[in-house]
Design an enzyme around this catalytic site. Structure first.
Site, mmCIF file in Angstrom:
data_model
loop_
_atom_site.group_PDB
_atom_site.id
_atom_site.type_symbol
_atom_site.label_atom_id
_atom_site.label_comp_id
_atom_site.label_asym_id
_atom_site.label_seq_id
_atom_site.Cartn_x
_atom_site.Cartn_y
_atom_site.Cartn_z
ATOM 1 N N GLU A 21 -9.401 -16.154 -17.902
ATOM 2 C CA GLU A 21 -9.023 -15.339 -19.080
ATOM 3 C C GLU A 21 -9.408 -16.052 -20.365
ATOM 4 O OE1 GLU A 21 -7.845 -12.696 -16.315
ATOM 5 O OE2 GLU A 21 -8.463 -12.482 -18.385
ATOM 6 N N GLU A 28 -17.813 -11.459 -17.316
ATOM 7 C CA GLU A 28 -17.110 -12.056 -16.165
ATOM 8 C C GLU A 28 -17.751 -13.379 -15.769
ATOM 9 O OE1 GLU A 28 -14.548 -9.105 -16.598
ATOM 10 O OE2 GLU A 28 -14.366 -11.002 -15.548
ATOM 11 N N HIS A 83 -7.917 -2.538 -10.222
ATOM 12 C CA HIS A 83 -9.016 -1.976 -11.002
ATOM 13 C C HIS A 83 -9.234 -0.492 -10.742
ATOM 14 C CE1 HIS A 83 -9.382 -6.254 -11.058
ATOM 15 N NE2 HIS A 83 -10.247 -6.185 -12.046
ATOM 16 N N ARG A 121 0.831 -1.217 0.000
ATOM 17 C CA ARG A 121 0.000 0.000 0.000
ATOM 18 C C ARG A 121 0.864 1.265 0.000
ATOM 19 N NH1 ARG A 121 -2.504 -4.212 1.092
ATOM 20 N NH2 ARG A 121 -4.766 -4.429 0.780
HETATM 21 C C1 LIG Z 1 -7.489 -11.416 -13.223
HETATM 22 C C2 LIG Z 1 -8.691 -10.678 -13.766
HETATM 23 N N1 LIG Z 1 -8.261 -9.702 -14.779
HETATM 24 C C3 LIG Z 1 -9.333 -8.918 -15.401
HETATM 25 C C4 LIG Z 1 -10.415 -9.869 -15.968
HETATM 26 O O1 LIG Z 1 -10.058 -10.853 -16.642
HETATM 27 O O2 LIG Z 1 -11.574 -9.616 -15.684
HETATM 28 C C5 LIG Z 1 -8.724 -8.009 -16.500
HETATM 29 C C6 LIG Z 1 -8.247 -6.720 -15.857
HETATM 30 C C7 LIG Z 1 -9.463 -5.848 -15.841
HETATM 31 C C8 LIG Z 1 -10.366 -6.342 -16.980
HETATM 32 N N2 LIG Z 1 -9.729 -7.560 -17.454
HETATM 33 C C9 LIG Z 1 -9.896 -8.164 -18.659
HETATM 34 O O3 LIG Z 1 -9.233 -9.107 -19.003
HETATM 35 C C10 LIG Z 1 -10.963 -7.660 -19.601
HETATM 36 N N3 LIG Z 1 -10.374 -7.422 -20.910
HETATM 37 C C11 LIG Z 1 -12.034 -8.730 -19.699
HETATM 38 C C12 LIG Z 1 -13.112 -8.310 -20.708
HETATM 39 O O4 LIG Z 1 -12.894 -8.467 -21.906
HETATM 40 O O5 LIG Z 1 -14.141 -7.788 -20.241
HETATM 41 C C13 LIG Z 1 -9.388 -9.959 -12.608
HETATM 42 O O6 LIG Z 1 -9.085 -8.818 -12.356
HETATM 43 N N4 LIG Z 1 -10.258 -10.638 -11.837
HETATM 44 C C14 LIG Z 1 -10.705 -12.003 -12.026
HETATM 45 C C15 LIG Z 1 -11.687 -12.271 -10.899
HETATM 46 C C16 LIG Z 1 -11.806 -11.056 -10.054
HETATM 47 C C17 LIG Z 1 -10.851 -10.013 -10.623
HETATM 48 C C18 LIG Z 1 -9.754 -9.681 -9.610
HETATM 49 O O7 LIG Z 1 -8.667 -10.277 -9.719
HETATM 50 O O8 LIG Z 1 -10.015 -8.848 -8.702
HETATM 51 ZN ZN LIG Z 2 -12.578 -11.242 -16.206
#
Ligand SMILES: C[C@H](N[C@H](C(=O)O)[C@@H]1CCCN1C(=O)[C@@H](N)CC(=O)O)C(=O)N1CCC[C@H]1C(=O)O
Ligand SMILES: [Zn+2]
Length: 625
Positions: free
Chosen positions: A360, A387, A489, A163
């Site tokens: 993914e 998701e 995020h 942090r």
């Molecule tokens: C590890 C996962 N990475 C995301 C995901 O895969 O959703 C990434 C980063 C933000 C969006 N993203 C995408 O890949 C988008 N392009 C998907 C799309 O096309 O909408 C993630 O952040 N997760 C998984 C469970 C909870 C959360 C976390 O780890 O807190």
């Molecule tokens: Zn995702």
């Protein structure tokens, strides 16, 4: 003849409008492909030069959106005889989002701030010399430490250090970021960025719908929380635990306390019954990164969904490069040409990572399924659907049945104790997450609404973390800190309520698929592996993309139009009943406010020195005697 002329004009218009849609589609595919490629280059090689190219690209994309929206609005498309799907394309093409602003300085500022915030997050390192660990990055070093260390002082150092090295450095930039996004979105007719983000769910009741779902699911979480708190007190002693009922955040096996699977060994309901330790099994079987992706791919092809294109294997970044800075946080990428889809992940051989691989790749399967749609419809039914699709396979692939089917479990246990063990593992992943998935955007929506302002960013964040999650900071937090920034995020500017929606809808879909294939057993033991009927039903929903409202897609899948907490409650009922038994002597829940007596940093340092010196003293005594 007048009527003839009018009809003729209308027809020409109709032909012109359809030609416009065709032309948009071709240009949008190229524009998106270019923009995604330039973003990919920054995310897989963080340099000032690549950041500048991405900002240039953001300007081009904003201009593209504006130009084509203006072209679309030359037609009287709303009152035309176009069909609903054609009108929906026009509606989405004319939605400008952040592109409506004419001020390129604001577009550049937003783009640079987002890149810089993501860069700070992705290059954060914590030096833990007092624990002989050197300087660790989040992946894999700090993540593995939070998962495997059982030393509270070490865990605290990693938790606080991360942090300090990330969120704390983002506060000013993030404040600027919120302001410029809110200024830009006003030009599209939204009061604030949160309202724009919620508009993607096409339901005026969305905010109250998710609140209702959260309240329906709270009893499950309270039972799990009480059990875990009791077990952790046994392990670490009660001194670490505030009398308000909160669990200190650094003890839950995860940097954000969002998934508790990594401390399952401290929580095992029946240690003598069977538990599935996927990490150990993968290591025993000599799994490497490529094999993890091959196993995940085989699940999808086994139910009749697409295999990964050759380009996936050539163009993805599946392991952390040794010689440059990258954004390690895993993500799925669609290059909008119907074939080039990639994963960027610093993959290591652990159960968590194996889950993320499936997650993914689930996104990529969705990309490939809706590639039949016009570009403007190549999105999830709503972001939560994307998701949910990413996660739904995890409900099959983790079952003892499936672990046995792929050789990660010697036999399928059918005794009650092993079943409770398995349900506990799933609850630590799926129930533990719910308040976290819900609260992130409660905080962000309140920031965008200016109810949360910079001078109470962190206080309000912890009000939500203590209030909803029942966890507390292990060390005092102040407005010098900016703990939201320590979660990808927030700097990455990815909305988060989508994951809460996902954790509800994935169980609705899982139930619908298991019903469809005539499965009669308990929902938590259902595995759709190799079932083409299940895959076909899933594909029917996936192929829609965002061509229909998500409620129509939900109807296709489940026969109902709304989100419902019943399937996830049905799935976990056997465990909740067991937990209620276990928690008979427990005070369920926690106080809404954070504890008041949180140790200050130097107090905890003394604790750390004290505990180390106690060990040292003992060692000396033993040696002397
Ligand atoms: C590890 C996962 N990475 C995301 C995901 O895969 O959703 C990434 C980063 C933000 C969006 N993203 C995408 O890949 C988008 N392009 C998907 C799309 O096309 O909408 C993630 O952040 N997760 C998984 C469970 C909870 C959360 C976390 O780890 O807190
Ligand atoms: Zn995702």
């Amino acid at each position: 003849s007048i009527i003839r002329i009018c009809q003729c004009v209308l027809m020409t218009n109709m032909t012109d409008m359809r030609n416009f849609l065709k032309s948009y589609n071709t240009h949008a595919a190229n524009a998106n492909n270019e923009a995604v490629t330039i973003a990919w280059n920054y995310y897989t090689n963080i340099t000032k030069e690549n950041q500048a190219k991405m900002t240039e690209s953001d300007l081009d994309m904003a201009n593209f959106t504006k130009v084509w929206a203006a072209k679309a609005n030359q037609f009287d498309w709303k009152r035309s005889d176009l069909n609903a799907t054609e009108k929906r394309q026009f509606e989405k093409i004319t939605q400008l989002g952040f592109s409506s602003v004419n001020d390129t300085a604001k577009i550049e500022l937003k783009s640079n701030l987002e890149a810089e915030l993501t860069g700070i997050y992705s290059t954060g390192k914590v030096c833990l010399t007092e624990f002989g660990k050197g300087c660790l990055e989040l992946e894999p070093g700090l993540t593995d430490m939070m998962a495997n260390s059982r030393n509270p002082n070490e865990l605290l150092a990693a938790w606080k250090g991360w942090r300090d090295q990330t969120g704390k450095k983002m506060r000013t930039k993030y404040t600027e970021f919120v302001n410029v996004m809110n200024e830009m979105i006003k030009f599209s007719g939204f009061n604030d960025t949160g309202e724009y983000w919620r508009s993607w769910y096409e339901a005026s009741t969305f905010e109250s719908d998710v609140k209702k779902l959260y309240n329906e699911l709270l009893p499950l979480y309270e039972q799990l929380h009480a059990y875990v708190r009791h077990k952790l007190k046994n392990k670490y002693g009660t001194a670490l635990f505030p009398d308000t009922g909160h669990i200190p955040a650094h003890l839950l096996g995860n940097m954000w306390s969002q998934s508790w699977s990594n401390i399952y060994d401290l929580l095992t309901p029946y240690p003598n019954a069977i538990s599935v330790d996927i990490t150990q099994k993968m290591k025993d079987k000599g799994y490497n990164v490529t094999h993890m992706y091959r196993v995940a791919e085989e699940f999808f092809t086994s139910i009749g969904l697409d295999k990964m294109p050759t380009s996936f294997w050539n163009k993805s970044m599946l392991e952390k490069p040794a010689n440059r800075d990258v954004v390690c946080h895993a993500s799925a990428w669609d290059f909008y040409d119907g074939e080039d889809v990639r994963i960027k992940q610093c993959t290591s051989v652990t159960a968590d990572q194996f889950l993320t691989v499936h997650h993914e790749m689930g996104h990529l399967i969705y990309f490939l399924a809706y590639a039949i749609q016009p570009v403007i419809f190549r999105r999830g039914g709503n972001p939560g659907f994307h998701e949910g699709m990413a996660d739904i396979v995890s409900l099959s692939f983790q079952t003892p049945e499936h672990m046995h089917a792929i050789g990660l479990l010697d036999s399928i246990p059918n005794d009650k104790e092993s079943d409770i063990n398995f349900l506990m593992q799933m609850a630590l992943e799926k129930i533990a997450f719910l308040p976290f998935g819900y609260l992130i955007d409660q905080w962000r929506w309140s920031v965008f609404r200016r109810e949360t302002t910079p001078n109470n960013y962190n206080a309000n964040w912890w009000d939500l973390r203590c209030g909803y999650q029942g966890i507390s900071p292990p060390v005092q937090r102040t407005e010098q800190d900016f703990d939201p920034g320590a979660k990808y995020h927030i700097p990455g500017n990815t909305p988060y309520i989508r994951y809460f929606v996902s954790f509800v809808v994935q169980f609705q879909w899982h139930k619908a698929l298991c019903d469809e294939i005539g499965y009669k057993g308990q929902l938590h033991r259902c595995d759709i592996y190799k079932n083409k009927t299940a895959g076909a039903k899933l594909r029917n929903m996936l192929a829609l993309g965002s061509s229909k409202q998500w409620q129509d897609a939900m109807q296709v899948m489940t026969g109902g139009r709304n989100m419902s907490a019943l399937p996830i409650i049905q799935y976990f009922t056997p465990l909740i009943d067991w937990l209620k038994e276990q928690n008979k002597e427990e005070n369920i829940g926690w106080s809404a406010q954070c504890p008041s007596n949180i140790p200050s940093p130097d107090q905890t340092n003394n604790q750390a020195r004290l505990s180390v010196s106690t060990e040292t003293v003992c060692l000396i005594i033993v040696t002397l005697t």
